[in-house]
Design a protein around this motif. Sequence first.
Motif, PDB file in Angstrom:
ATOM      1  N   ARG A 281       0.830  -1.207   0.000  1.00  0.00           N
ATOM      2  CA  ARG A 281       0.000   0.000   0.000  1.00  0.00           C
ATOM      3  C   ARG A 281       0.865   1.257   0.000  1.00  0.00           C
ATOM      4  O   ARG A 281       0.615   2.199  -0.749  1.00  0.00           O
ATOM      5  CB  ARG A 281      -0.931   0.001   1.205  1.00  0.00           C
ATOM      6  N   ASP A 282       1.903   1.261   0.842  1.00  0.00           N
ATOM      7  CA  ASP A 282       2.804   2.420   0.896  1.00  0.00           C
ATOM      8  C   ASP A 282       3.549   2.611  -0.418  1.00  0.00           C
ATOM      9  O   ASP A 282       3.706   3.732  -0.897  1.00  0.00           O
ATOM     10  CB  ASP A 282       3.803   2.270   2.048  1.00  0.00           C
ATOM     11  N   ALA A 283       3.999   1.514  -1.015  1.00  0.00           N
ATOM     12  CA  ALA A 283       4.697   1.599  -2.301  1.00  0.00           C
ATOM     13  C   ALA A 283       3.762   2.140  -3.381  1.00  0.00           C
ATOM     14  O   ALA A 283       4.165   2.968  -4.206  1.00  0.00           O
ATOM     15  CB  ALA A 283       5.247   0.231  -2.697  1.00  0.00           C
ATOM     16  N   LEU A 284       2.509   1.695  -3.373  1.00  0.00           N
ATOM     17  CA  LEU A 284       1.537   2.181  -4.349  1.00  0.00           C
ATOM     18  C   LEU A 284       1.276   3.676  -4.163  1.00  0.00           C
ATOM     19  O   LEU A 284       1.217   4.431  -5.137  1.00  0.00           O
ATOM     20  CB  LEU A 284       0.233   1.399  -4.244  1.00  0.00           C
ATOM     21  N   ARG A 285       1.143   4.109  -2.925  1.00  0.00           N
ATOM     22  CA  ARG A 285       0.927   5.542  -2.667  1.00  0.00           C
ATOM     23  C   ARG A 285       2.107   6.381  -3.147  1.00  0.00           C
ATOM     24  O   ARG A 285       1.918   7.447  -3.719  1.00  0.00           O
ATOM     25  CB  ARG A 285       0.680   5.777  -1.184  1.00  0.00           C
ATOM     26  N   ARG A 286       3.327   5.890  -2.886  1.00  0.00           N
ATOM     27  CA  ARG A 286       4.514   6.623  -3.368  1.00  0.00           C
ATOM     28  C   ARG A 286       4.518   6.698  -4.887  1.00  0.00           C
ATOM     29  O   ARG A 286       4.787   7.747  -5.472  1.00  0.00           O
ATOM     30  CB  ARG A 286       5.796   5.950  -2.866  1.00  0.00           C
ATOM     31  N   TRP A 287       4.199   5.573  -5.544  1.00  0.00           N
ATOM     32  CA  TRP A 287       4.180   5.542  -6.998  1.00  0.00           C
ATOM     33  C   TRP A 287       3.116   6.495  -7.539  1.00  0.00           C
ATOM     34  O   TRP A 287       3.366   7.236  -8.497  1.00  0.00           O
ATOM     35  CB  TRP A 287       3.903   4.123  -7.480  1.00  0.00           C
ATOM     36  N   GLN A 288       1.924   6.503  -6.916  1.00  0.00           N
ATOM     37  CA  GLN A 288       0.864   7.402  -7.357  1.00  0.00           C
ATOM     38  C   GLN A 288       1.281   8.862  -7.184  1.00  0.00           C
ATOM     39  O   GLN A 288       1.003   9.699  -8.046  1.00  0.00           O
ATOM     40  CB  GLN A 288      -0.424   7.127  -6.586  1.00  0.00           C
ATOM     41  N   SER A 289       1.953   9.174  -6.098  1.00  0.00           N
ATOM     42  CA  SER A 289       2.421  10.541  -5.871  1.00  0.00           C
ATOM     43  C   SER A 289       3.445  10.941  -6.922  1.00  0.00           C
ATOM     44  O   SER A 289       3.425  12.056  -7.437  1.00  0.00           O
ATOM     45  CB  SER A 289       3.038  10.683  -4.479  1.00  0.00           C
ATOM     46  N   GLU A 290       4.352  10.017  -7.230  1.00  0.00           N
ATOM     47  CA  GLU A 290       5.359  10.294  -8.259  1.00  0.00           C
ATOM     48  C   GLU A 290       4.709  10.522  -9.614  1.00  0.00           C
ATOM     49  O   GLU A 290       5.099  11.427 -10.354  1.00  0.00           O
ATOM     50  CB  GLU A 290       6.353   9.137  -8.348  1.00  0.00           C
ATOM     51  N   GLN A 291       3.709   9.700  -9.942  1.00  0.00           N
ATOM     52  CA  GLN A 291       3.019   9.853 -11.223  1.00  0.00           C
ATOM     53  C   GLN A 291       2.276  11.181 -11.287  1.00  0.00           C
ATOM     54  O   GLN A 291       2.306  11.868 -12.323  1.00  0.00           O
ATOM     55  CB  GLN A 291       2.042   8.692 -11.444  1.00  0.00           C
ATOM     56  N   ALA A 292       1.637  11.564 -10.206  1.00  0.00           N
ATOM     57  CA  ALA A 292       0.922  12.838 -10.183  1.00  0.00           C
ATOM     58  C   ALA A 292       1.899  13.996 -10.327  1.00  0.00           C
ATOM     59  O   ALA A 292       1.622  14.970 -11.048  1.00  0.00           O
ATOM     60  CB  ALA A 292       0.130  12.967  -8.882  1.00  0.00           C
ATOM     61  N   GLN A 293       3.033  13.908  -9.656  1.00  0.00           N
ATOM     62  CA  GLN A 293       4.049  14.959  -9.753  1.00  0.00           C
ATOM     63  C   GLN A 293       4.589  15.053 -11.171  1.00  0.00           C
ATOM     64  O   GLN A 293       4.797  16.157 -11.694  1.00  0.00           O
ATOM     65  CB  GLN A 293       5.193  14.669  -8.764  1.00  0.00           C
ATOM     66  N   MET A 294       4.811  13.903 -11.816  1.00  0.00           N
ATOM     67  CA  MET A 294       5.312  13.913 -13.196  1.00  0.00           C
ATOM     68  C   MET A 294       4.293  14.549 -14.136  1.00  0.00           C
ATOM     69  O   MET A 294       4.662  15.306 -15.036  1.00  0.00           O
ATOM     70  CB  MET A 294       5.646  12.489 -13.652  1.00  0.00           C
ATOM     71  N   ARG A 295       3.003  14.268 -13.931  1.00  0.00           N
ATOM     72  CA  ARG A 295       1.972  14.867 -14.778  1.00  0.00           C
ATOM     73  C   ARG A 295       1.914  16.376 -14.580  1.00  0.00           C
ATOM     74  O   ARG A 295       1.743  17.127 -15.535  1.00  0.00           O
ATOM     75  CB  ARG A 295       0.611  14.252 -14.456  1.00  0.00           C
ATOM     76  N   MET A 296       2.044  16.800 -13.306  1.00  0.00           N
ATOM     77  CA  MET A 296       2.023  18.229 -13.038  1.00  0.00           C
ATOM     78  C   MET A 296       3.227  18.910 -13.684  1.00  0.00           C
ATOM     79  O   MET A 296       3.096  19.989 -14.268  1.00  0.00           O
ATOM     80  CB  MET A 296       2.026  18.488 -11.527  1.00  0.00           C
ATOM     81  N   ASN A 297       4.383  18.302 -13.584  1.00  0.00           N
ATOM     82  CA  ASN A 297       5.600  18.865 -14.194  1.00  0.00           C
ATOM     83  C   ASN A 297       5.486  18.891 -15.708  1.00  0.00           C
ATOM     84  O   ASN A 297       5.908  19.844 -16.355  1.00  0.00           O
ATOM     85  CB  ASN A 297       6.834  18.086 -13.767  1.00  0.00           C
ATOM     86  N   ALA A 298       4.917  17.860 -16.302  1.00  0.00           N
ATOM     87  CA  ALA A 298       4.750  17.798 -17.756  1.00  0.00           C
ATOM     88  C   ALA A 298       3.773  18.876 -18.203  1.00  0.00           C
ATOM     89  O   ALA A 298       3.962  19.513 -19.240  1.00  0.00           O
ATOM     90  CB  ALA A 298       4.256  16.425 -18.184  1.00  0.00           C
ATOM     91  N   GLY A 299       2.733  19.129 -17.431  1.00  0.00           N
ATOM     92  CA  GLY A 299       1.750  20.160 -17.773  1.00  0.00           C
ATOM     93  C   GLY A 299       2.356  21.550 -17.670  1.00  0.00           C
ATOM     94  O   GLY A 299       2.006  22.454 -18.445  1.00  0.00           O
ATOM     95  N   ALA A 300       3.278  21.761 -16.739  1.00  0.00           N
ATOM     96  CA  ALA A 300       3.909  23.064 -16.575  1.00  0.00           C
ATOM     97  C   ALA A 300       4.818  23.377 -17.744  1.00  0.00           C
ATOM     98  O   ALA A 300       4.952  24.530 -18.150  1.00  0.00           O
ATOM     99  CB  ALA A 300       4.690  23.103 -15.275  1.00  0.00           C
ATOM    100  N   TYR A 301       5.438  22.366 -18.343  1.00  0.00           N
ATOM    101  CA  TYR A 301       6.342  22.579 -19.464  1.00  0.00           C
ATOM    102  C   TYR A 301       5.595  22.859 -20.756  1.00  0.00           C
ATOM    103  O   TYR A 301       6.122  23.478 -21.655  1.00  0.00           O
ATOM    104  CB  TYR A 301       7.254  21.365 -19.677  1.00  0.00           C
ATOM    105  N   ARG A 302       4.350  22.440 -20.868  1.00  0.00           N
ATOM    106  CA  ARG A 302       3.576  22.648 -22.095  1.00  0.00           C
ATOM    107  C   ARG A 302       3.108  24.095 -22.214  1.00  0.00           C
ATOM    108  O   ARG A 302       2.821  24.569 -23.276  1.00  0.00           O
ATOM    109  CB  ARG A 302       2.354  21.737 -22.101  1.00  0.00           C
ATOM    110  N   ARG A 303       2.993  24.782 -21.135  1.00  0.00           N
ATOM    111  CA  ARG A 303       2.448  26.141 -21.183  1.00  0.00           C
ATOM    112  C   ARG A 303       3.430  27.116 -21.703  1.00  0.00           C
ATOM    113  O   ARG A 303       4.444  27.260 -21.939  1.00  0.00           O
ATOM    114  CB  ARG A 303       2.025  26.575 -19.785  1.00  0.00           C
TER     115      ARG A 303
END
Length: 104
Positions: free
Chosen positions: A82-104
């Motif tokens: 469960r903890d590993a999944l939460r960390r992975w989900q947080s990393e994925q969300a952070q990557m999406r946010m970073n990718a969205g910031a670069y598109r603007r």
Amino acid sequence: MRWPGRRARAGRGTTQPGCYRAANYTPLRPWQVRERRFRTTRLGRRGLDPAEVHEFLDRVALDLADVYRALGVSREETARVRDALRRWQSEQAQMRMNAGAYRR
């Protein structure tokens, strides 16, 4: 076979989702099986061999202890996954946010 040093412990009720037991139900513990004693039968009546009963209760207690041990290992593994999944989900969300910031 007696297990010295074991005393009665207060149990706690569980009300887990999908659990059919009442909230005040206390799970049977190995020490309770080991320490269970039965009344002897009256003179002239048939009864069970106390040594055989105690031997069986010890076997049941050992099996029950193994089940509780396996349950503990399973819960630890579940928490780790469960903890590993939460960390992975947080990393994925952070990557999406970073990718969205670069598109603007």
